[in-house]
Write an enzyme that holds these catalytic residues in place. Sequence first.
Site, PDB file in Angstrom:
ATOM      1  N   LYS A  75     -10.405 -19.686  -1.521  1.00  0.00           N
ATOM      2  CA  LYS A  75     -10.090 -19.310  -0.135  1.00  0.00           C
ATOM      3  C   LYS A  75     -10.854 -18.062   0.325  1.00  0.00           C
ATOM      4  O   LYS A  75     -11.207 -17.964   1.495  1.00  0.00           O
ATOM      5  CB  LYS A  75      -8.583 -19.089   0.026  1.00  0.00           C
ATOM      6  CG  LYS A  75      -7.768 -20.376  -0.074  1.00  0.00           C
ATOM      7  CD  LYS A  75      -6.307 -20.099   0.210  1.00  0.00           C
ATOM      8  CE  LYS A  75      -5.447 -21.291  -0.158  1.00  0.00           C
ATOM      9  NZ  LYS A  75      -4.025 -21.074   0.148  1.00  0.00           N
ATOM     10  N   GLY A 137       5.350 -10.308  -4.677  1.00  0.00           N
ATOM     11  CA  GLY A 137       3.935 -10.577  -4.933  1.00  0.00           C
ATOM     12  C   GLY A 137       3.062  -9.867  -3.917  1.00  0.00           C
ATOM     13  O   GLY A 137       3.534  -9.509  -2.828  1.00  0.00           O
TER      14      GLY A 137
END
Length: 282
Positions: A75, A137
């Site tokens: 990505k 995260g």
Amino acid sequence: MSSLFDFDAGPASYAVMGNPISHSKSPLIHAAFAAQTGQRLEYSAIQVDAGGFEQAVGNFRASGGKGLNITVPFKQEAWALVDERSERAVQAGAVNTISFSDDGRSVGDNTDGVGLVRDLMENHGVELCGARILLLGAGGAVRGVLGPMIALQPSEIVIANRTEEKAVELAAEFKRSDLLRGCGFQSIGEQSFDLIINGTAASLQGDLPPIPASAVSDKTCCYDMMYGKEPTVFMRWASEQGAAKVIDGLGMLVEQAAESFFIWRGVRPETGEVIASVKAAL
Ligand code: ATR
């Protein structure tokens, strides 16, 4: 160039690129969208080796491909490669959707954040405006959803990560210290949250991030961006803590795909029946 004989041309060609890719549900999802909306297209999964991404995209475009979904681990590379980026892609620092225009230019977008937000709000009735949110995260998955979440005006977002500096840096990047705080798991505090989203890769390894039990009340919604046949460790933990709702990331997967489909085809598919059929096929 269009001609009278365009109806003889093959179906428009799309694909998802990543590594690994063999378990990707995207071909199934886009085939279901195409059937439902009567769009004529084909969608395949292409495994790309490290170092081969640019070449693979070039080959796909040269063969007449109209659009790509990009997944782990490409990505960021896709972000760097495209000719233009949407505001969502700029904010996410990652591209999961590429469109190729007829003049050969590529435009990168990111539909992950909007996919998560739609799944939460429209499929599960979770209110984000005014909500106190804990994001677990600080990698690409969390970065990708921060912009669309902030736009919905929650009252607070705490980003907690195993490596504390990454959470602190990510929070600082968005320049919303009124709303965003980055910290290590040990500094989450004792308050409970309206929504806890697991965006770590811990579920993949069967691990549970060390979240204080006090973070969950009987009004908390717990969401894992991962999904599988069985509930993840995080989802099991959330149920044991008495969370009001426990949700996996399958809806996010289908919703981000629907947004990509809309970008490419200008038609918005119905997602409910597709989520149900992908779930049944897990
Ligand atoms: P992604 O693009 O999927 O977010 P990533 O950028 O590698 O992947 O980020 C993975 C995230 O999962 C990171 O926040 C990572 O924490 P660190 O920054 O400390 O590495 C987190 N993570 C991975 N395994 C974990 C585990 N076993 N427990 C807790 N957090 C974990």
